[in-house]
Design a protein around this motif. Structure first.
Motif, PDB file in Angstrom:
ATOM      1  N   ASP A  74      74.085 -19.251  46.977  1.00 13.85           N
ATOM      2  CA  ASP A  74      74.783 -20.170  46.069  1.00 13.85           C
ATOM      3  C   ASP A  74      74.738 -21.618  46.531  1.00 13.85           C
ATOM      4  OD1 ASP A  74      76.398 -19.853  48.256  1.00 13.85           O
ATOM      5  OD2 ASP A  74      78.246 -19.480  47.139  1.00 13.85           O
ATOM      6  N   HIS A  94      69.575 -13.108  39.860  1.00 16.38           N
ATOM      7  CA  HIS A  94      69.873 -14.217  40.776  1.00 16.38           C
ATOM      8  C   HIS A  94      68.998 -15.441  40.508  1.00 16.38           C
ATOM      9  CE1 HIS A  94      72.794 -12.121  43.105  1.00 16.38           C
ATOM     10  NE2 HIS A  94      71.955 -11.319  43.732  1.00 16.38           N
ATOM     11  N   SER A 101      74.369 -17.003  39.367  1.00 14.96           N
ATOM     12  CA  SER A 101      74.160 -15.559  39.230  1.00 14.96           C
ATOM     13  C   SER A 101      75.227 -14.963  38.317  1.00 14.96           C
ATOM     14  CB  SER A 101      74.224 -14.879  40.604  1.00 14.96           C
ATOM     15  OG  SER A 101      73.216 -15.382  41.463  1.00 14.96           O
ATOM     16  N   TRP A 158      77.356 -12.174  38.009  1.00 14.87           N
ATOM     17  CA  TRP A 158      77.796 -11.109  38.909  1.00 14.87           C
ATOM     18  C   TRP A 158      78.212  -9.844  38.164  1.00 14.87           C
ATOM     19  CZ3 TRP A 158      76.377 -11.241  43.687  1.00 14.87           C
ATOM     20  CH2 TRP A 158      76.114 -12.489  44.288  1.00 14.87           C
ATOM     21  N   VAL A 194      74.987  -8.086  38.033  1.00 11.13           N
ATOM     22  CA  VAL A 194      74.599  -7.662  39.377  1.00 11.13           C
ATOM     23  C   VAL A 194      75.374  -6.413  39.791  1.00 11.13           C
ATOM     24  CG1 VAL A 194      74.589  -8.311  41.814  1.00 11.13           C
ATOM     25  CG2 VAL A 194      73.869  -9.964  40.087  1.00 11.13           C
ATOM     26  N   ALA A 250      78.858  -8.035  45.813  1.00 12.28           N
ATOM     27  CA  ALA A 250      78.827  -8.371  44.388  1.00 12.28           C
ATOM     28  C   ALA A 250      80.200  -8.200  43.747  1.00 12.28           C
ATOM     29  CB  ALA A 250      77.788  -7.501  43.683  1.00 12.28           C
ATOM     30  N   GLU A 301      82.390 -11.082  44.542  1.00 10.53           N
ATOM     31  CA  GLU A 301      82.092 -12.242  43.709  1.00 10.53           C
ATOM     32  C   GLU A 301      82.670 -12.081  42.306  1.00 10.53           C
ATOM     33  OE1 GLU A 301      80.805 -15.002  44.640  1.00 10.53           O
ATOM     34  OE2 GLU A 301      80.185 -14.437  46.663  1.00 10.53           O
ATOM     35  N   ARG A 302      82.678 -10.856  41.807  1.00  8.63           N
ATOM     36  CA  ARG A 302      83.180 -10.623  40.453  1.00  8.63           C
ATOM     37  C   ARG A 302      84.695 -10.503  40.405  1.00  8.63           C
ATOM     38  NH1 ARG A 302      82.264  -4.884  37.616  1.00  8.63           N
ATOM     39  NH2 ARG A 302      83.985  -4.468  39.067  1.00  8.63           N
TER      40      ARG A 302
END
Length: 403
Positions: free
Chosen positions: A255, A297, A303, A305, A308, A331, A334-335
Protein backbone atom coordinates in the motif's frame (compact mmCIF):
# COMPACT_ATOMS: atom_id res chain seq x y z
CA UNK A 1 64.92 -9.73 -5.19
CA UNK A 2 62.37 -7.11 -6.29
CA UNK A 3 58.60 -7.68 -6.56
CA UNK A 4 58.69 -8.20 -10.32
CA UNK A 5 61.39 -10.85 -10.08
CA UNK A 6 59.57 -12.57 -7.21
CA UNK A 7 56.35 -12.61 -9.19
CA UNK A 8 58.11 -14.04 -12.25
CA UNK A 9 59.67 -16.83 -10.17
CA UNK A 10 56.39 -17.50 -8.36
CA UNK A 11 54.58 -17.59 -11.69
CA UNK A 12 57.03 -20.16 -13.03
CA UNK A 13 57.03 -22.33 -9.91
CA UNK A 14 53.48 -21.95 -8.62
CA UNK A 15 51.19 -21.59 -11.63
CA UNK A 16 50.78 -25.30 -12.28
CA UNK A 17 50.38 -26.10 -8.58
CA UNK A 18 47.75 -23.41 -8.01
CA UNK A 19 45.77 -24.46 -11.08
CA UNK A 20 45.91 -28.13 -10.05
CA UNK A 21 44.76 -27.31 -6.52
CA UNK A 22 41.84 -25.20 -7.72
CA UNK A 23 40.83 -27.69 -10.39
CA UNK A 24 40.72 -30.47 -7.79
CA UNK A 25 38.67 -28.36 -5.38
CA UNK A 26 36.18 -26.83 -7.81
CA UNK A 27 36.12 -29.52 -10.48
CA UNK A 28 36.71 -27.13 -13.37
CA UNK A 29 39.96 -26.42 -15.19
CA UNK A 30 38.50 -23.23 -16.68
CA UNK A 31 37.59 -21.89 -13.23
CA UNK A 32 41.03 -22.90 -11.93
CA UNK A 33 42.89 -21.08 -14.68
CA UNK A 34 40.69 -17.99 -14.34
CA UNK A 35 41.19 -17.94 -10.56
CA UNK A 36 44.95 -18.34 -10.89
CA UNK A 37 45.12 -15.60 -13.52
CA UNK A 38 43.23 -13.19 -11.28
CA UNK A 39 45.49 -14.03 -8.34
CA UNK A 40 48.63 -13.34 -10.35
CA UNK A 41 47.11 -10.11 -11.69
CA UNK A 42 46.36 -9.05 -8.11
CA UNK A 43 49.94 -9.88 -7.11
CA UNK A 44 51.29 -7.79 -9.97
CA UNK A 45 49.30 -4.85 -8.65
CA UNK A 46 49.91 -5.27 -4.92
CA UNK A 47 53.39 -6.70 -4.47
CA UNK A 48 55.24 -3.67 -5.90
CA UNK A 49 53.18 -1.46 -3.58
CA UNK A 50 52.85 -3.56 -0.43
CA UNK A 51 55.99 -5.70 -0.62
CA UNK A 52 56.57 -9.38 -1.23
CA UNK A 53 54.63 -11.65 1.19
CA UNK A 54 56.70 -14.03 3.36
CA UNK A 55 55.41 -17.05 1.44
CA UNK A 56 54.57 -15.99 -2.14
CA UNK A 57 53.30 -19.44 -3.15
CA UNK A 58 50.87 -19.71 -0.24
CA UNK A 59 49.71 -16.12 -0.84
CA UNK A 60 48.93 -16.90 -4.49
CA UNK A 61 47.14 -20.13 -3.64
CA UNK A 62 44.99 -18.49 -0.96
CA UNK A 63 44.18 -15.48 -3.13
CA UNK A 64 43.30 -17.70 -6.10
CA UNK A 65 40.97 -19.79 -3.93
CA UNK A 66 39.21 -16.71 -2.55
CA UNK A 67 38.93 -15.20 -6.01
CA UNK A 68 37.38 -18.36 -7.41
CA UNK A 69 34.87 -18.58 -4.55
CA UNK A 70 33.93 -14.94 -5.08
CA UNK A 71 33.46 -15.58 -8.79
CA UNK A 72 31.16 -18.52 -8.08
CA UNK A 73 29.16 -16.44 -5.60
CA UNK A 74 28.85 -13.53 -8.00
CA UNK A 75 27.65 -15.66 -10.84
CA UNK A 76 24.60 -17.87 -10.82
CA UNK A 77 25.44 -21.44 -9.88
CA UNK A 78 22.57 -22.79 -11.92
CA UNK A 79 24.71 -23.73 -14.92
CA UNK A 80 27.11 -25.65 -12.69
CA UNK A 81 24.20 -27.46 -11.05
CA UNK A 82 22.81 -28.17 -14.48
CA UNK A 83 26.07 -29.81 -15.62
CA UNK A 84 26.30 -31.76 -12.38
CA UNK A 85 22.78 -33.10 -12.72
CA UNK A 86 23.34 -34.03 -16.36
CA UNK A 87 26.33 -36.12 -15.25
CA UNK A 88 24.46 -37.70 -12.35
CA UNK A 89 21.42 -38.64 -14.39
CA UNK A 90 23.25 -39.39 -17.66
CA UNK A 91 20.56 -37.95 -19.93
CA UNK A 92 22.99 -36.92 -22.66
CA UNK A 93 22.28 -39.97 -24.80
CA UNK A 94 18.51 -39.56 -24.60
CA UNK A 95 16.46 -37.91 -27.37
CA UNK A 96 15.06 -34.46 -26.75
CA UNK A 97 11.53 -35.76 -26.46
CA UNK A 98 8.75 -33.21 -26.07
CA UNK A 99 10.89 -30.46 -24.49
CA UNK A 100 13.58 -28.53 -26.32
CA UNK A 101 15.03 -26.44 -23.46
CA UNK A 102 17.81 -28.22 -21.55
CA UNK A 103 16.96 -26.78 -18.15
CA UNK A 104 13.22 -27.34 -18.44
CA UNK A 105 13.80 -30.92 -19.64
CA UNK A 106 16.06 -31.53 -16.67
CA UNK A 107 13.48 -30.19 -14.21
CA UNK A 108 10.93 -32.62 -15.64
CA UNK A 109 13.52 -35.39 -15.48
CA UNK A 110 14.27 -34.76 -11.79
CA UNK A 111 10.56 -34.63 -10.87
CA UNK A 112 10.25 -38.41 -11.20
CA UNK A 113 6.96 -39.77 -9.80
CA UNK A 114 8.79 -42.58 -8.00
CA UNK A 115 10.00 -40.01 -5.45
CA UNK A 116 7.77 -38.34 -2.88
CA UNK A 117 6.69 -34.88 -3.98
CA UNK A 118 8.72 -33.01 -1.35
CA UNK A 119 11.81 -35.04 -2.24
CA UNK A 120 11.33 -34.34 -5.96
CA UNK A 121 11.01 -30.63 -5.37
CA UNK A 122 13.90 -30.37 -2.94
CA UNK A 123 16.26 -32.41 -5.12
CA UNK A 124 15.38 -30.43 -8.25
CA UNK A 125 15.83 -27.09 -6.50
CA UNK A 126 19.27 -28.25 -5.39
CA UNK A 127 20.47 -29.91 -8.57
CA UNK A 128 18.85 -27.73 -11.22
CA UNK A 129 17.77 -24.50 -9.55
CA UNK A 130 21.14 -24.05 -7.85
CA UNK A 131 19.56 -23.13 -4.50
CA UNK A 132 21.52 -23.93 -1.35
CA UNK A 133 20.26 -26.33 1.28
CA UNK A 134 19.49 -23.45 3.72
CA UNK A 135 17.52 -21.62 1.00
CA UNK A 136 15.48 -24.73 0.26
CA UNK A 137 14.97 -25.39 3.98
CA UNK A 138 13.57 -21.88 4.47
CA UNK A 139 11.17 -22.42 1.57
CA UNK A 140 9.82 -25.54 3.31
CA UNK A 141 9.99 -23.99 6.82
CA UNK A 142 12.22 -26.82 8.12
CA UNK A 143 15.68 -27.01 9.66
CA UNK A 144 18.75 -27.09 7.38
CA UNK A 145 19.72 -30.53 8.71
CA UNK A 146 16.24 -31.89 7.99
CA UNK A 147 16.34 -30.68 4.42
CA UNK A 148 19.90 -31.94 3.90
CA UNK A 149 18.84 -35.39 5.08
CA UNK A 150 15.79 -35.31 2.81
CA UNK A 151 17.92 -34.58 -0.25
CA UNK A 152 20.45 -37.24 0.72
CA UNK A 153 17.68 -39.84 1.09
CA UNK A 154 16.29 -38.92 -2.32
CA UNK A 155 19.69 -39.43 -3.94
CA UNK A 156 20.10 -42.74 -2.09
CA UNK A 157 16.72 -43.95 -3.33
CA UNK A 158 17.70 -43.13 -6.90
CA UNK A 159 20.91 -45.13 -6.55
CA UNK A 160 19.33 -48.08 -4.73
CA UNK A 161 16.28 -48.43 -6.95
CA UNK A 162 18.05 -47.66 -10.20
CA UNK A 163 15.41 -45.11 -11.11
CA UNK A 164 15.92 -44.25 -14.80
CA UNK A 165 16.24 -40.52 -15.32
CA UNK A 166 15.28 -40.03 -18.93
CA UNK A 167 13.81 -37.18 -20.90
CA UNK A 168 10.04 -37.64 -20.43
CA UNK A 169 7.81 -38.26 -23.41
CA UNK A 170 4.78 -36.04 -23.98
CA UNK A 171 2.55 -38.64 -22.28
CA UNK A 172 4.69 -38.43 -19.11
CA UNK A 173 4.40 -34.67 -18.66
CA UNK A 174 1.04 -34.48 -16.82
CA UNK A 175 2.20 -36.87 -14.06
CA UNK A 176 5.24 -34.67 -13.38
CA UNK A 177 3.64 -31.28 -13.89
CA UNK A 178 2.68 -30.56 -10.27
CA UNK A 179 6.27 -31.02 -9.10
CA UNK A 180 7.63 -28.91 -11.94
CA UNK A 181 5.25 -26.05 -11.17
CA UNK A 182 6.24 -26.18 -7.50
CA UNK A 183 9.93 -26.02 -8.41
CA UNK A 184 9.42 -23.06 -10.74
CA UNK A 185 7.31 -21.25 -8.14
CA UNK A 186 9.91 -21.72 -5.40
CA UNK A 187 12.75 -20.60 -7.67
CA UNK A 188 10.74 -17.49 -8.53
CA UNK A 189 9.96 -16.86 -4.86
CA UNK A 190 13.63 -17.06 -3.90
CA UNK A 191 14.38 -14.51 -6.62
CA UNK A 192 11.48 -12.26 -5.69
CA UNK A 193 12.48 -12.06 -2.02
CA UNK A 194 15.82 -13.77 -1.42
CA UNK A 195 16.09 -15.62 1.87
CA UNK A 196 19.87 -15.43 2.27
CA UNK A 197 21.44 -12.75 4.45
CA UNK A 198 24.52 -12.64 2.20
CA UNK A 199 22.66 -12.05 -1.07
CA UNK A 200 20.93 -9.11 -2.71
CA UNK A 201 17.35 -8.69 -1.44
CA UNK A 202 16.00 -9.36 -4.94
CA UNK A 203 17.70 -11.90 -7.22
CA UNK A 204 16.50 -10.95 -10.68
CA UNK A 205 18.41 -13.76 -12.38
CA UNK A 206 16.34 -16.36 -10.50
CA UNK A 207 12.94 -14.74 -10.97
CA UNK A 208 13.72 -13.97 -14.59
CA UNK A 209 14.73 -17.57 -15.32
CA UNK A 210 11.61 -18.90 -13.58
CA UNK A 211 9.43 -16.65 -15.74
CA UNK A 212 11.26 -17.74 -18.90
CA UNK A 213 10.81 -21.43 -18.13
CA UNK A 214 7.17 -21.02 -17.08
CA UNK A 215 6.41 -19.08 -20.26
CA UNK A 216 7.97 -21.94 -22.26
CA UNK A 217 5.94 -24.48 -20.30
CA UNK A 218 2.76 -22.50 -20.99
CA UNK A 219 3.56 -22.61 -24.72
CA UNK A 220 4.05 -26.37 -24.42
CA UNK A 221 0.80 -26.88 -22.44
CA UNK A 222 -1.43 -23.93 -23.44
CA UNK A 223 -4.62 -25.51 -22.12
CA UNK A 224 -3.30 -26.27 -18.64
CA UNK A 225 -4.93 -23.84 -16.22
CA UNK A 226 -2.37 -24.07 -13.43
CA UNK A 227 0.53 -23.41 -15.79
CA UNK A 228 -1.23 -20.31 -17.10
CA UNK A 229 -2.06 -19.32 -13.54
CA UNK A 230 1.55 -19.64 -12.40
CA UNK A 231 2.79 -17.54 -15.32
CA UNK A 232 0.19 -14.86 -14.52
CA UNK A 233 1.16 -14.93 -10.84
CA UNK A 234 4.84 -14.47 -11.67
CA UNK A 235 4.19 -11.64 -14.13
CA UNK A 236 1.88 -9.72 -11.77
CA UNK A 237 4.30 -10.15 -8.86
CA UNK A 238 7.42 -9.29 -10.84
CA UNK A 239 5.69 -6.22 -12.30
CA UNK A 240 6.02 -4.57 -8.88
CA UNK A 241 9.75 -5.31 -8.52
CA UNK A 242 10.99 -1.75 -9.16
CA UNK A 243 8.79 -0.38 -6.37
CA UNK A 244 9.41 -3.07 -3.73
CA UNK A 245 12.77 -1.90 -2.35
CA UNK A 246 13.40 1.75 -1.48
CA UNK A 247 16.54 3.74 -2.23
CA UNK A 248 17.49 3.13 1.43
CA UNK A 249 17.37 -0.61 0.89
CA UNK A 250 14.10 -1.17 2.77
CA UNK A 251 11.19 -3.32 1.71
CA UNK A 252 8.19 -1.18 0.69
CA UNK A 253 4.74 -2.59 1.65
CA UNK A 254 2.16 -2.93 -1.11
CA UNK A 255 0.00 0.00 0.00
CA UNK A 256 3.04 2.32 0.12
CA UNK A 257 4.47 1.42 -3.28
CA UNK A 258 4.66 3.96 -6.11
CA UNK A 259 2.37 2.36 -8.66
CA UNK A 260 3.88 4.53 -11.35
CA UNK A 261 6.98 2.33 -11.09
CA UNK A 262 5.07 -0.86 -11.83
CA UNK A 263 5.59 -2.58 -15.19
CA UNK A 264 2.35 -1.91 -17.05
CA UNK A 265 3.08 -4.39 -19.85
CA UNK A 266 3.56 -7.28 -17.42
CA UNK A 267 0.42 -6.31 -15.52
CA UNK A 268 -1.59 -6.26 -18.76
CA UNK A 269 -0.24 -9.68 -19.76
CA UNK A 270 -0.95 -11.13 -16.33
CA UNK A 271 -4.50 -9.75 -16.29
CA UNK A 272 -5.15 -11.18 -19.76
CA UNK A 273 -4.07 -14.65 -18.58
CA UNK A 274 -6.32 -14.40 -15.50
CA UNK A 275 -9.30 -13.30 -17.60
CA UNK A 276 -8.73 -16.15 -20.03
CA UNK A 277 -8.76 -18.68 -17.21
CA UNK A 278 -11.96 -17.19 -15.77
CA UNK A 279 -13.57 -17.38 -19.21
CA UNK A 280 -12.68 -21.07 -19.50
CA UNK A 281 -15.29 -21.96 -16.89
CA UNK A 282 -12.98 -24.48 -15.21
CA UNK A 283 -12.64 -24.56 -11.43
CA UNK A 284 -9.47 -22.61 -10.59
CA UNK A 285 -6.51 -24.27 -8.91
CA UNK A 286 -4.03 -22.88 -6.39
CA UNK A 287 -1.88 -20.86 -8.78
CA UNK A 288 -4.89 -19.48 -10.62
CA UNK A 289 -6.38 -18.22 -7.35
CA UNK A 290 -3.05 -16.66 -6.30
CA UNK A 291 -2.87 -14.98 -9.71
CA UNK A 292 -6.42 -13.68 -9.30
CA UNK A 293 -5.51 -12.21 -5.91
CA UNK A 294 -2.55 -10.43 -7.44
CA UNK A 295 -4.75 -9.22 -10.29
CA UNK A 296 -6.99 -7.54 -7.70
CA UNK A 297 -3.95 -5.94 -6.06
CA UNK A 298 -2.77 -4.52 -9.40
CA UNK A 299 -6.16 -3.26 -10.58
CA UNK A 300 -6.82 0.40 -9.77
CA UNK A 301 -5.34 2.57 -7.05
CA UNK A 302 -6.35 0.47 -4.04
CA UNK A 303 -6.81 -3.23 -3.40
CA UNK A 304 -10.41 -4.45 -3.10
CA UNK A 305 -10.07 -6.41 0.13
CA UNK A 306 -13.59 -7.85 -0.09
CA UNK A 307 -12.58 -9.59 -3.32
CA UNK A 308 -9.23 -10.61 -1.87
CA UNK A 309 -10.86 -12.25 1.16
CA UNK A 310 -13.33 -14.11 -1.07
CA UNK A 311 -10.47 -15.46 -3.17
CA UNK A 312 -8.50 -16.48 -0.07
CA UNK A 313 -11.60 -18.30 1.18
CA UNK A 314 -11.53 -20.39 -2.02
CA UNK A 315 -7.79 -20.91 -1.76
CA UNK A 316 -7.99 -22.03 1.88
CA UNK A 317 -10.43 -24.76 0.88
CA UNK A 318 -7.91 -26.07 -1.66
CA UNK A 319 -4.80 -25.42 0.41
CA UNK A 320 -5.47 -24.97 4.15
CA UNK A 321 -1.76 -24.58 4.93
CA UNK A 322 -0.70 -22.20 7.74
CA UNK A 323 0.87 -19.76 5.25
CA UNK A 324 -2.36 -19.47 3.25
CA UNK A 325 -4.33 -18.97 6.45
CA UNK A 326 -1.84 -16.30 7.58
CA UNK A 327 -2.29 -14.40 4.32
CA UNK A 328 -6.06 -14.77 4.62
CA UNK A 329 -5.87 -13.31 8.13
CA UNK A 330 -3.99 -10.29 6.74
CA UNK A 331 -6.76 -9.75 4.19
CA UNK A 332 -9.44 -10.05 6.87
CA UNK A 333 -7.57 -7.51 9.01
CA UNK A 334 -7.68 -5.10 6.07
CA UNK A 335 -11.39 -5.72 5.55
CA UNK A 336 -12.66 -6.08 9.13
CA UNK A 337 -9.98 -4.45 11.30
CA UNK A 338 -6.82 -5.39 13.17
CA UNK A 339 -8.65 -7.13 16.03
CA UNK A 340 -10.34 -9.61 13.70
CA UNK A 341 -7.10 -10.34 11.92
CA UNK A 342 -5.05 -10.73 15.10
CA UNK A 343 -7.42 -13.37 16.49
CA UNK A 344 -6.85 -15.49 13.40
CA UNK A 345 -3.11 -14.87 13.40
CA UNK A 346 -2.65 -15.83 17.04
CA UNK A 347 -4.37 -19.15 16.36
CA UNK A 348 -1.52 -20.02 13.97
CA UNK A 349 1.22 -19.63 16.60
CA UNK A 350 1.89 -23.37 17.11
CA UNK A 351 2.53 -23.90 13.40
CA UNK A 352 4.32 -20.67 12.50
CA UNK A 353 6.25 -19.58 15.58
CA UNK A 354 9.55 -20.14 13.76
CA UNK A 355 8.48 -18.16 10.68
CA UNK A 356 9.50 -14.49 10.58
CA UNK A 357 6.45 -13.51 8.51
CA UNK A 358 4.11 -14.64 11.29
CA UNK A 359 5.78 -12.34 13.82
CA UNK A 360 5.95 -9.47 11.30
CA UNK A 361 2.20 -9.67 10.70
CA UNK A 362 1.51 -9.83 14.44
CA UNK A 363 3.75 -6.82 15.01
CA UNK A 364 1.91 -4.72 12.44
CA UNK A 365 -1.53 -5.62 13.82
CA UNK A 366 -0.41 -5.01 17.41
CA UNK A 367 1.01 -1.63 16.33
CA UNK A 368 -2.34 -0.67 14.83
CA UNK A 369 -4.01 -1.62 18.11
CA UNK A 370 -1.55 0.60 20.06
CA UNK A 371 -0.19 -2.39 21.96
CA UNK A 372 3.31 -0.93 21.78
CA UNK A 373 5.21 -3.30 24.07
CA UNK A 374 3.72 -6.39 22.43
CA UNK A 375 4.38 -4.94 18.99
CA UNK A 376 8.02 -4.26 19.86
CA UNK A 377 8.49 -7.84 21.07
CA UNK A 378 6.90 -9.17 17.87
CA UNK A 379 9.14 -6.98 15.68
CA UNK A 380 12.17 -8.20 17.60
CA UNK A 381 11.14 -11.83 17.03
CA UNK A 382 10.60 -11.17 13.32
CA UNK A 383 13.99 -9.48 12.95
CA UNK A 384 15.74 -12.38 14.66
CA UNK A 385 14.22 -14.86 12.20
CA UNK A 386 14.35 -12.80 8.99
CA UNK A 387 17.32 -12.97 6.63
CA UNK A 388 16.38 -10.79 3.66
CA UNK A 389 18.29 -7.53 4.11
CA UNK A 390 15.50 -5.28 2.81
CA UNK A 391 12.94 -6.95 5.02
CA UNK A 392 15.17 -6.67 8.09
CA UNK A 393 15.77 -2.97 7.39
CA UNK A 394 12.04 -2.32 7.16
CA UNK A 395 11.26 -4.24 10.34
CA UNK A 396 13.98 -2.40 12.26
CA UNK A 397 12.63 0.96 11.14
CA UNK A 398 9.11 0.02 12.16
CA UNK A 399 10.35 -1.09 15.57
CA UNK A 400 12.19 2.19 16.04
CA UNK A 401 9.05 4.13 15.17
CA UNK A 402 7.34 2.61 18.20
CA UNK A 403 9.67 4.58 20.46
Amino acid sequence: MDAGEALTRAHREEWARVVATLAKRFGSLDLAEEGAAEAFATAAERWPRDGIPPNPGAWLSTTATRTTIDRIRRESTRDARHREAMLVYDTATEPLGAIDDDRLRLIFTCCHPALAMEARVALTLRMVGGLSVPEIARAFLVQDTTMGARITRAKAKIAAAGIPYRVPAASDLPARLAGVLTVLYLIFTEGHLASGADTEPVREELSGEAIRLTRMLHQLLPDDGETAGLLALMLLTDARRSARVSSLGELVPLDEQDRGLWDAARIAEGHALVRARLASGEAPGRYQLLAAINAVHTDGERSDWVQVVALYDQLARLDPSPIVRLNRAVAIAERDGADAGLTLVDALAPALDGYHGFHAVRAELLRRLDRTLDARAAYTAAIALAANTAEVAYLERMRERLA
